[in-house]
Every structure is written in structure tokens, then in C-alpha cells.
Design a protein around this motif. Structure first.
Motif, short mmCIF file in Angstrom:
data_model
loop_
_atom_site.label_atom_id
_atom_site.label_comp_id
_atom_site.label_asym_id
_atom_site.label_seq_id
_atom_site.Cartn_x
_atom_site.Cartn_y
_atom_site.Cartn_z
N ASP A 66 10.10 -15.33 -28.62
CA ASP A 66 9.68 -14.22 -27.76
C ASP A 66 10.91 -13.45 -27.30
N LEU A 67 10.86 -12.13 -27.40
CA LEU A 67 12.01 -11.32 -27.02
C LEU A 67 12.28 -11.45 -25.53
N GLN A 68 13.56 -11.43 -25.19
CA GLN A 68 13.99 -11.60 -23.80
C GLN A 68 14.86 -10.40 -23.40
N PRO A 69 14.24 -9.25 -23.17
CA PRO A 69 15.00 -8.01 -22.94
C PRO A 69 15.92 -8.04 -21.73
N GLU A 70 15.54 -8.81 -20.69
CA GLU A 70 16.39 -8.87 -19.49
C GLU A 70 17.50 -9.91 -19.63
N ARG A 71 17.32 -10.88 -20.50
CA ARG A 71 18.31 -11.94 -20.70
C ARG A 71 19.32 -11.60 -21.80
N ALA A 72 18.89 -10.91 -22.83
CA ALA A 72 19.74 -10.65 -24.00
C ALA A 72 21.02 -9.92 -23.59
N ASP A 73 22.15 -10.37 -24.18
CA ASP A 73 23.43 -9.75 -23.82
C ASP A 73 24.33 -9.59 -25.03
N THR A 74 25.53 -9.07 -24.79
CA THR A 74 26.48 -8.76 -25.86
C THR A 74 27.65 -9.73 -25.91
N TYR A 75 27.53 -10.88 -25.28
CA TYR A 75 28.65 -11.82 -25.21
C TYR A 75 29.15 -12.19 -26.61
N GLY A 89 20.88 -1.30 -33.39
CA GLY A 89 20.04 -2.42 -33.76
C GLY A 89 20.12 -3.58 -32.79
N SER A 90 20.49 -3.29 -31.54
CA SER A 90 20.75 -4.36 -30.58
C SER A 90 19.47 -4.87 -29.92
N ALA A 91 19.55 -6.13 -29.46
CA ALA A 91 18.46 -6.72 -28.68
C ALA A 91 18.75 -6.64 -27.20
N SER A 92 19.93 -6.13 -26.84
CA SER A 92 20.41 -6.20 -25.45
C SER A 92 20.45 -4.85 -24.75
N THR A 93 20.49 -4.92 -23.42
CA THR A 93 20.63 -3.73 -22.57
C THR A 93 21.50 -4.12 -21.39
N ASP A 94 22.74 -4.53 -21.69
CA ASP A 94 23.61 -5.05 -20.62
C ASP A 94 24.80 -4.15 -20.31
N GLY A 95 24.82 -2.93 -20.85
CA GLY A 95 25.90 -2.01 -20.54
C GLY A 95 27.25 -2.42 -21.09
N GLY A 96 27.27 -3.38 -22.03
CA GLY A 96 28.54 -3.85 -22.60
C GLY A 96 29.23 -4.92 -21.76
N VAL A 97 28.59 -5.35 -20.68
CA VAL A 97 29.20 -6.34 -19.78
C VAL A 97 29.49 -7.66 -20.51
N GLY A 98 28.60 -8.07 -21.38
CA GLY A 98 28.82 -9.32 -22.11
C GLY A 98 30.08 -9.29 -22.95
N ILE A 99 30.36 -8.17 -23.59
CA ILE A 99 31.57 -8.04 -24.43
C ILE A 99 32.81 -8.24 -23.58
#
Length: 396
Positions: A112-121, A144-154
């Protein structure tokens, strides 16, 4: 084809994008070259796989650089172990990273997709490996990303810490952004600040609002209307926190075209690493030396899955057209052609041909894509050969 036409020796460059899901850019370029060879057996033909900074850019650059892909152990968008590929130029100075290798939607579609959890780490983990190789420039291709974290994970993977009001790390993913109180870059890898970052984008969506990262792209990542609101609010808050230590207002950051790409990846990277946001096709054109490659071309064969009005606004076909000599014939081979001959001429395109030999299902075209690309290129070049016997540019 006449005997006179068969003696023509034009210089032909085959510079297509990938035909998504059917043929990669390298395979498409080789197919175009085979077709061109049928009409011009003595031509000087160059394969130049191309891309616009999205899917397929890594493979296109590796083909031009002549270097193998490298692999690194990372995590996917929800923190599970994964393996990602990246590329390095022959001189070792430039690396190309496709973010979707580590935060792509397909890799997490088994749950199941986790749009609030997915990140760019995981993307940051690729960057750590790249920095250890001593590169001078990183070309970051997003999409093609699954994340919406503003690049914070990177940036987190590179050593920065993002904490809440109690000094605790915020939760991973866009869902944790609203709790952000401060950013500490004390332990940020200094090489991340020394290297030149260029982020390839092919959309101009802003970070937030009705046309922003969450509203437009969130639903395809599994975001409900409630999640879209959480993610949009989090990105707006991230812009406020990052703006507090800079000269640009949060409103300006949030409205900057392109900052909404791939879940807002450009936001943190521009603010904290000094990254540049550039049109993907322009970035790739520079990386492969497109202008020099096309300099002596008499015929340029390019193409993509669907050739329509969007193709003329920053995509591969537009870049190829813009870098080609004014005297060159530019032919587009595509799975679908949605522009009229008059529209093609007005756009500086000599002709556009579909690979479909007649009514056909998409699956049929996909299964035979390379053969159909070759056939369409042979047909196009035969027509050019028939009309070129009087053209000095195409003769011996």
C-alpha cells in the motif's frame, strides 16, 4: 531508390528519446541508424541516445560516455533495502543520479502506498557514494517519485539534521515536515557544498498550492485529499523554515517554477546545497555535447513515444531541433504523431512519421517497436534520398 541516390553520403545523426515501455534511447538510436543505412548505405551515421532528464537519462548518458553503470546499496522510498544504479563520466568528474532509482514509485508498488511516509533518503545514499568518488558535478534527474518530502531526505542522508521543537528528528517523509522547527547543517558533508549540483526538471509546477507538488502529483502517489492537505502544508512550512535563514521569502520559494517537481526535491537542495534547477533537455544536451555532435549533420533523426505540442516545449525533440544546423533536415519518428504537417513545418521539423503501419494495439507496437522504428526511418530516409540527388550537401 535510384543508383544515383545510393551514392549519396550524408552525415546523419540519430538522437532519439526512449520510446517509453517499448525501446530505450540506445535501442531506438540503433534502430534509426539501421533504417537510415538502408536508404544511405554509404552515409556517415552517428548514434546519439538522448533524454530530457527524466526516465532513461542515466542509460542515455552511459551510452554516450561509454562507461558502465555502477551500483550501490540504498533504501527505497519507505526505508527497505534496495540496490540503485548511477553513472560516472569517463573522466570521473561528472556523476548522473536518477532519483527514482531509490525513491521511485514502481519500487514500492508491491505494498500500500505511503504518501506521507515516503522520502528521498535513499537518493541521498547514492549521493554519498558519488561524493566519495571525488566528482565535481552531480546531475540529479528527478521524476517518477513516490515521495513528497521537499528533498529533506537527501540532505539528511548527507549529514544535515531536521528537528522539531523538542530537538528530536522529525518523522521521515512529507508527513513530518509540519513539525520542523530547525535545520542544523553542522555535520553536513562538506563535499556536498563543494560539488556543483544540477537538478533536471521537465515541469514548471511550483512547490505548493493548487498546481503544486502535493496537489498535482500527490494523488498518483496514493495521497487522499486529506494527505494532499498535510503534504502541501508541510512543504509550505519547510519553505518558511528555510527562508528564515536566507534572503528569499517563503512565498517566493513556494512559487518558484519547477520547485514542485518530484515531490519538491529542488526545495531543500537549492536552499541548503546551492543546487541549480535546469531544464532536463538542456542539461543533457550539454552533458553529451549535443551542439558539437550535430554540427555537421545533413539529416537528423529524432523521436519519442508520442510527438505532440508538449514535445516542442523543452523535450528531446525541441532540444535536438534547437541544436541542429539550420540546413539540416530534421525528421521525427514516433509511436504517435499528433501534429499536422503544417504544424511540424512551423516548428522547424521537416517531417514526422508514426511507426504504426496501420491500425494497431499499443501492445503490438511495443512488442515490435525496434523493427517498426527501423522501418519508419528507412522510409523517411528513402524519401529524402529520392529528393536529394540535386542537393550538393547530401552528395559525394
Amino acid at each position: 531508390m535510384s543508383r544515383e541516390a545510393s551514392t549519396l553520403t550524408p552525415t546523419i545523426v540519430c538522437a532519439p528519446d526512449s520510446f517509453k515501455g517499448s525501446a530505450g534511447a540506445s535501442e531506438a538510436a540503433a534502430a534509426l541508424a539501421r533504417g537510415a543505412r538502408q536508404a544511405f548505405p554509404h552515409a556517415h551515421i552517428t548514434d546519439l541516445p538522448f533524454a530530457d532528464g527524466g526516465e532513461g537519462t542515466l542509460d542515455a548518458l552511459l551510452a554516450v560516455w561509454g562507461t558502465p553503470a555502477r551500483t550501490v546499496e540504498v533504501v527505497d522510498a519507505i526505508g527497505r533495502p534496495a540496490t540503485a544504479r548511477f553513472g560516472l563520466s569517463a573522466d570521473g568528474k561528472t556523476a548522473v543520479i536518477e532519483a527514482a532509482q531509490a525513491n521511485g514509485l514502481p519500487q514500492v508498488s508491491d505494498v500500500d502506498l505511503q504518501p506521507e511516509r515516503a522520502d528521498t533518503y535513499g537518493v541521498g545514499l547514492i549521493a554519498r557514494q558519488v561524493l566519495a568518488l571525488g566528482v565535481e558535478e552531480i546531475l540529479l534527474c528527478i521524476g517518477g517519485s513516490a515521495s513528497t518530502d521537499g528533498g529533506v531526505g537527501i540532505v539528511s542522508a548527507l549529514g544535515a539534521t531536521f528537528t522539531d521543537g523538542s530537538g528530536e528528528p522529525i518523522a521521515p517523509g512529507g508527513g513530518g515536515l509540519s513539525a520542523l522547527a530547525s535545520v542544523d547543517t553542522t555535520n553536513l558533508d562538506p563535499r556536498a557544498l563543494d560539488v556543483r549540483w544540477r537538478i533536471a526538471v521537465d515541469v514548471d509546477n511550483p512547490l505548493t498550492g493548487p498546481h503544486g507538488a502535493a496537489a498535482v502529483f500527490g494523488p498518483q502517489k496514493g495521497a487522499t485529499p486529506e494527505s494532499v492537505a498535510v503534504l502541501d502544508s508541510g512543504l509550505a512550512h519547510l519553505a518558511e523554515v528555510l527562508a528564515s535563514s536566507g534572503e528569499t521569502s517563503a512565498e517566493t520559494l513556494a512559487a518558484t517554477p519547477g520547485f514542485g517537481a518530484a515531490g519538491g526535491i529542488p526545495m531543500a537542495l537549492t536552499a541548503l546545497l546551492g543546487a541549480e534547477v535546469v531544464p532536463g533537455s538542456s542539461m543533457v544536451a550539454e552533458a553529451v555535447g549535443l551542439t558539437d555532435a550535430l554540427a555537421g549533420a545533413d539529416i537528423v533523426l529524432t523521436g519519442e513515444g508520442s510527438f505532440d505540442s508538449q514535445s516542442l516545449g523543452g523535450k528531446v525533440v525541441a532540444a535536438v531541433r534547437d541544436h541542429a544546423p539550420a540546413s539540416a533536415s530534421i525528421v521525427v519518428i514516433a509511436g504517435r504523431v499528433a501534429l499536422t504537417p503544417a504544424e511540424c513545418r512551423a516548428a522547424g521539423i521537416t517531417a514526422a512519421l508514426s511507426i504504426a503501419p496501420g491500425p494497431a494495439e499499443l501492445s503490438e507496437l511495443s512488442d515490435q517497436a525496434e523493427e517498426l522504428i527501423e522501418s519508419a526511418a528507412a522510409h523517411a530516409c528513402a524519401l529524402l534520398a529520392a529528393g536529394s540527388t540535386s542537393s550538393p550537401a547530401l552528395q559525394n
